[in-house]
Design a protein around this motif. Structure first.
Motif, PDB file in Angstrom:
ATOM      1  N   GLY C 129       0.797  -1.217   0.000  1.00  0.00           N
ATOM      2  CA  GLY C 129       0.000   0.000   0.000  1.00  0.00           C
ATOM      3  C   GLY C 129       0.830   1.266   0.000  1.00  0.00           C
ATOM      4  O   GLY C 129       0.328   2.354  -0.274  1.00  0.00           O
ATOM      5  N   ARG C 133      -0.055   5.262  -0.919  1.00  0.00           N
ATOM      6  CA  ARG C 133      -0.064   6.344   0.071  1.00  0.00           C
ATOM      7  C   ARG C 133       0.851   7.485  -0.359  1.00  0.00           C
ATOM      8  O   ARG C 133       0.530   8.649  -0.202  1.00  0.00           O
ATOM      9  N   LEU C 138      -3.453   8.202  -0.680  1.00  0.00           N
ATOM     10  CA  LEU C 138      -4.561   7.459  -0.099  1.00  0.00           C
ATOM     11  C   LEU C 138      -4.339   7.237   1.403  1.00  0.00           C
ATOM     12  O   LEU C 138      -3.212   7.246   1.881  1.00  0.00           O
ATOM     13  N   LYS C 141      -6.618   2.757   5.006  1.00  0.00           N
ATOM     14  CA  LYS C 141      -7.673   1.808   4.702  1.00  0.00           C
ATOM     15  C   LYS C 141      -7.817   1.601   3.194  1.00  0.00           C
ATOM     16  O   LYS C 141      -7.911   0.482   2.707  1.00  0.00           O
ATOM     17  N   GLU C 142      -7.821   2.743   2.488  1.00  0.00           N
ATOM     18  CA  GLU C 142      -7.964   2.649   1.028  1.00  0.00           C
ATOM     19  C   GLU C 142      -6.744   1.937   0.425  1.00  0.00           C
ATOM     20  O   GLU C 142      -6.879   1.145  -0.508  1.00  0.00           O
ATOM     21  N   ALA C 143      -5.579   2.233   0.983  1.00  0.00           N
ATOM     22  CA  ALA C 143      -4.358   1.604   0.467  1.00  0.00           C
ATOM     23  C   ALA C 143      -4.425   0.102   0.623  1.00  0.00           C
ATOM     24  O   ALA C 143      -3.971  -0.655  -0.233  1.00  0.00           O
ATOM     25  N   LYS C 144      -5.017  -0.336   1.730  1.00  0.00           N
ATOM     26  CA  LYS C 144      -5.109  -1.770   1.964  1.00  0.00           C
ATOM     27  C   LYS C 144      -6.032  -2.431   0.939  1.00  0.00           C
ATOM     28  O   LYS C 144      -5.755  -3.523   0.446  1.00  0.00           O
ATOM     29  N   VAL C 145      -7.132  -1.747   0.617  1.00  0.00           N
ATOM     30  CA  VAL C 145      -8.036  -2.271  -0.405  1.00  0.00           C
ATOM     31  C   VAL C 145      -7.291  -2.422  -1.722  1.00  0.00           C
ATOM     32  O   VAL C 145      -7.384  -3.451  -2.408  1.00  0.00           O
ATOM     33  N   GLN C 146      -6.500  -1.403  -2.048  1.00  0.00           N
ATOM     34  CA  GLN C 146      -5.700  -1.464  -3.275  1.00  0.00           C
ATOM     35  C   GLN C 146      -4.703  -2.621  -3.210  1.00  0.00           C
ATOM     36  O   GLN C 146      -4.477  -3.315  -4.195  1.00  0.00           O
TER      37      GLN C 146
END
Lengths: 341, 332, 370
Positions: C129, C133, C138, C141-146
């Motif tokens: 992630g 970032r 990002l 949380k969003e980075a983890k989704v990615q």
């Protein structure tokens, strides 16, 4: 083949390690290995890392003690020998190691390295003049200059160091040399030099090789017979051309197919790309070990471990494959590709 | 051998070996170059070697030259400050509260100091290393038992042990040496075991085993030559510790007995006069520090000089030592 | 050769556009024996959707070239000259800080040793992630989704549960996949793969190569594959540059270079592979070993091992020049050789031209008569 020089029957070796995911602490590195090596013959041993090739080599060198099984060398079991007899057995089987940098003590010079075995086997070349002459002869045999005896290992290139390692293995005039990945640390052009040297030495001295490698092209070039290992078992053996051209075990077929070919005709071949990775040797699959990655696997493969099936090859030699559904011909291979792809 | 074997010989020799820098004469060719010449190239190591030779000579022949100067009291000259020739050369480093010459006392003390510290370090080094190498090579129960013994010695207050032993037996130089050696053995034991345990899994040790070489032969041929330089460096550091340990024993009255004198004893005796006569403890302290640093620098140099894989570092111009990044890329 | 340059087919798409163009790249290393030239006058191009292989033995400067491209050289190495043009920007002229903008969105790199290239104290999710970032700003949380999406893309099973695992909990092949995922996270235009499969087993190597091929086609990436394995080059690469002692000695489309080598070193390498000779037969090895970097001879770099060596080879270093065309019957139309120089001159129109064949040998015409 006449009476085998070295025969291995049902060799097992278990290591005790820290707990695995399923709480198993016994790593069965070798699980019932059978193989034979004839006089002046080269046996190729192929398999992926972790399949037990190196453990087998170390056990044959008596660096590890097997839990079960026997090794017979000219009718005697070396693990039952003691003292002088053991020492004279040690003389007969020698080893060349993979890493030409780690296998030579950097604090000794080349002459000391080659003559080191004689410090233990004193009666072989009793006088220092004999020893010096023999060192010069050995260095010459492996393609180094006699004056190199005074250099330290750092002054040699990788290929020259491997020559030194071969000279050291030859110092005791062995009958069998175990070559553990002898060329995989070397550059391609140097690799060819070493393979030529090994070939010449075999012609000259009639020594047998057990050639361990993951490089199938190299094994195909040097070996008379091939044994394929998977998770501590030999799953297929036979004459080199037979095994390479008409593999009977699906794993052998996949291995042959996965190794890149130097083929510039531009025709893209169908390749069997195995899915998944080598299962942990700590928790090998039940039944047939290969079933988790095999495209021919059926229910029986999970329940019953396949017995080795012996077939006669066209050239009269014996083929052996441990599979419930061995591949029949090359056609079977292409059919398999579609399912595996 | 016939020609088929000699053919690759001729080929392989072509460029690789001949283009190699051939060194100066025989020196670097036989893998055992002239250590003395290498030493002269390193300024720090040279200075250290010269200092150690001087200190050694002082300890050997100095006391004879000083005669009874070290014990002759002269209350007229008590607590004279150093660096003045007004009272004669013998008071150039000042005098103590009884008017004894500091210079003479330092010289006489050097012999006592060395006669305690050198044997103590040597005994501990010899016993600890051999034991550690043996334990590390064989692993298993030998290693476990050895390490537990080392732990016990380490955790037992060494001063208490010394006090008990030296009160029970007489505080002779021999007993001091034995006690100091005993308490420092674990240091070498642990280092030697760790290095030896790592070495015994190396491929060249495996190679020696395949010849059928016996463990003791392998230890002698392959393990000790590699471990020894590290242990020698450690020993020079220990030298300092042992001198100071001896001084604390002397301070408690169970070490060197006056009128004998050692550097450590001088430091502890002078401590109470630190406010008024600093030179009483500073000069012997400086002597200890200088000796230790010189020995340490020389040992560090020796470790590199005896390692064929690192020796080239000493042969290069000093400025470039920083940029000592290997030329070759990682192997593919 | 001019004629070849003009015979450009209209059907070619943006897919073969030149993404990276390296001109006269040179790298110096400061050593205790003085400064040596590790990479000397290297030229090549990488095109979108294609793989260029840098082939050579250890110490030939191929990894050094890759590091110079990525701007991650050791402190003792200096860029001694040349241009590294990525999408019209000369990376070599940028300051290290400006370069950071390119690492990730424009250029990704995959290393050989996946265990040391990953930080053992962070989860793979965090490391995957990171790129999002830093470059996309990002949140965690969003980075983890990615990151999970990326793991899926590179074929890691059960990404949702494994995103919180640490590198050591993955096998070698999976770690290499993670490394590839990090490199392609921001869909770079150029992917440098430095011996990506050398440490892996054959069956896993085949999986990784398959993955690289898939990603290359999906993203129309240009891939620079650094390897010493001739067979991998033959199977995976479109064009190849053979390096020896810091110099490119031969380049061109793989099928042509391998079927008709025009430099004795390439020829020697091909003959060293025990494929075409019978079992146990003598291999045609290259005698000797490569020169040390500090005494590379004045003339041809290969002179000490070359069977064709003449006086001119000792005095004059051969330039990398186009080799004359030799008719090959079934060659595809768009594979015709093109003068390299032409390519450089009209960079804008270069999207339609093809890499040409060139060799640095005085006797490149006579090779096959040896």
């Amino acid at each position: 083949m006449s009476e085998p020089l070295l025969q291995v029957d049902g060799l097992c070796k278990t290591f005790h390690v820290a707990k695995s995911a399923r709480g198993n602490t016994r790593l069965k590195a070798l699980d019932g290995i059978n193989l034979t090596v004839g006089r002046g013959e080269t046996l190729g041993l192929v398999g992926e890392s972790g399949c037990g090739k190196s453990t087998l080599a170390r056990t044959l060198m008596m660096l590890e003690t097997p839990d079960e099984g026997t090794v017979t060398f000219e009718g005697t079991n070396p693990f039952g020998l003691r003292g002088k007899e053991l020492l004279s057995w040690r003389r007969r089987v020698q080893m060349v190691f993979q890493d030409p940098f780690a296998s030579l003590n950097a604090r000794m010079n080349a002459g000391d390295i080659v003559s080191e075995p004689w410090a233990t086997h004193r009666n072989l070349y009793p006088s220092s003049r004999e020893r010096e002459a023999r060192v010069r002869e050995l260095l010459h045999m492996v393609g180094l200059r006699p004056s190199d005896a005074r250099k330290s290992p750092q002054e040699f290139s990788g290929g020259q160091r491997q020559r030194l390692g071969i000279a050291r293995a030859l110092a005791l005039n062995p009958d069998v040399i175990i070559l553990d990945e002898p060329v995989s640390a070397l550059d391609l052009s140097v690799q060819a030099q070493i393979l030529n040297l090994l070939n010449d030495l075999q012609q000259e001295l009639g020594v047998s090789y057990i050639f361990i490698s993951h490089d199938l092209t190299v094994v195909r070039h040097v070996a008379d017979r091939v044994a394929v290992m998977y998770l501590g078992r030999i799953i297929e053996t036979g004459a080199t051309e037979e095994v390479f051209d008409h593999p009977r075990h699906p794993y052998t077929a996949a291995l042959m197919s996965a190794s890149p070919k130097l083929d510039v005709t531009g025709v893209k071949r169908d390749r069997i790309v195995l899915q998944g990775e080598l299962p942990s040797p700590l928790d090998p699959p039940s039944g047939c070990r290969f079933r988790t990655r095999c495209w021919k696997a059926q229910d029986i493969c999970a329940e019953v471990a396949p017995e080795p099936r012996v077939t006669a090859a066209p050239d009269g030699g014996l083929r052996l494959a441990e599979c419930h559904f061995p591949l029949e011909t090359v056609k079977g291979l292409t059919g398999a590709t579609a399912t595996a792809g | 051998m016939t020609s088929s074997l000699t053919e690759p010989a001729a080929q392989d020799q072509l460029p690789g070996t001949e283009n190699r820098p051939s060194g100066k004469g025989n020196g670097s060719q036989d893998g055992n170059p002239n250590l003395f010449r290498l030493l002269l190239k390193d300024r720090f190591a040279t200075v250290s070697a010269v200092l150690l030779v001087l200190i050694g000579l002082t300890a050997v022949i100095g006391p004879a030259l000083m005669g009874d100067l070290a014990t002759k009291q002269n209350l007229l000259f008590a607590n004279k400050a150093p660096f003045s020739l007004a009272h004669g050369w013998e008071y150039v480093l000042g005098s103590d509260s009884l008017g004894r010459s500091m210079l003479a006392r330092l010289v006489v003390a050097s012999r006592t100091t060395f006669s305690v510290a050198v044997p103590a370090v040597a005994v501990a080094l010899a016993v600890g290393s051999l034991w550690g190498v043996w334990a590390g090579y064989h692993r298993g129960w030998r290693e476990n038992v050895s390490m537990r013994i080392a732990d016990v010695i380490m955790s037992f207050p060494s001063l208490l042990l010394a006090v008990v032993v030296l009160y029970v037996f007489s505080p002779s130089a021999g007993n001091i040496v034995l006690i100091l050696a005993l308490t420092r053995i674990p240091i070498y034991l642990r280092t030697a075991r760790a290095e030896s345990a790592e070495l015994q899994s190396r491929t060249f040790v495996d190679a020696a085993r395949t010849f059928g070489a016996r463990p003791n032969a392998i230890i002698g041929r392959h393990v000790i030559p590699v471990v020894l330089p590290t242990l020698l460096t450690l020993a020079t550091l220990e030298f300092c510790y042992v001198m100071l340990a001896e001084s604390s024993l002397s301070f408690l009255g169970i070490g060197i007995q006056p009128p004998d004198v050692s550097w450590g004893l001088m430091v502890s005796q002078g401590r109470q006069y630190l406010q008024t006569a600093w030179w009483l403890s500073i000069f012997p302290g400086v002597a200890i520090v200088v000796t230790t640093i010189a020995a340490n620098v020389l040992a560090a140099w020796l470790r590199i000089a005896t390692d064929p894989a690192q020796r080239w570092r000493l042969a290069l111009p000093r400025k470039r030592l920083i940029a000592r990044i290997p030329v070759k890329e990682a192997k593919p | 050769m001019k004629t070849a340059a003009q015979s450009v087919l209209p059907g070619q798409s943006r897919a073969h556009e030149v993404v990276l163009s390296v001109r006269a790249l040179a790298v110096d290393i400061r050593t205790h024996r003085g400064t040596v030239r590790a990479v000397n006058d290297v030229n090549f191009e990488a095109r979108a959707g294609e793989t260029l292989a840098l082939l050579g033995e250890s110490g030939c400067g191929k990894s050094m070239t890759a590091k110079a491209l990525a701007g991650i050289m050791d402190p003792v190495c200096d860029l001694a000259g040349g241009e590294v043009v990525l999408n019209g920007t000369d990376l070599a002229a940028l300051t290290p800080k400006e370069r950071l903008k390119f690492a990730g969105p424009e250029l990704g790199i995959v290393f050989q040793d996946a265990l040391t290239a990953l930080n053992p104290v962070y989860t793979v999710g965090t490391q995957l992630g990171e790129a999002f970032r830093i470059h996309r700003g990002l949140g965690a949380k969003e980075a983890k989704v990615q990151a999970i999406e990326l793991m899926e893309r590179v074929g890691i099973p059960e990404p949702e549960s494994r995103v919180n695992s640490y590198p050591h909990q993955f096998s070698g092949g999976m770690r290499q996949r993670i490394l590839i995922a990090m490199a392609v996270a921001l869909n770079p235009r150029l992917l440098i793969a430095d011996e990506p499969t050398t440490a892996l087993d054959v069956t896993v190597q085949a999986q990784i190569m398959q993955l690289l091929r898939k990603l290359r086609e999906e993203g129309q990436m240009a891939v620079v594959l650094i390897t010493h394995d001739l067979a991998v080059v033959a199977e995976e690469a479109d064009s190849v540059a053979v390096m020896y002692a810091g110099n490119v000695v031969e380049c061109g489309p793989v099928s042509e270079v391998f079927s008709d080598p025009r430099h004795p070193y390439t020829k020697g390498l091909l003959e060293s592979v025990p494929v075409h000779v019978g079992r146990g037969a003598r291999l045609l090895s290259i005698a000797g070993s490569p020169p040390e970097l500090h005494d590379i001879p004045a003339g041809c770099v290969y002179q000490s091992r070359c069977p064709l060596v003449q006086d001119i080879c000792r005095s004059e270093r051969p330039q990398l020049l186009p080799v004359t065309d030799r008719p090959v019957n079934d060659r595809p139309v768009d594979d015709r050789p093109v003068d390299l120089q032409d390519d450089a001159d009209d960079y804008a129109g270069a999207l339609l031209s093809r890499p040409g064949r060139a060799a640095a040998c005085h006797f490149s015409e006579e090779i096959n008569n040896v």
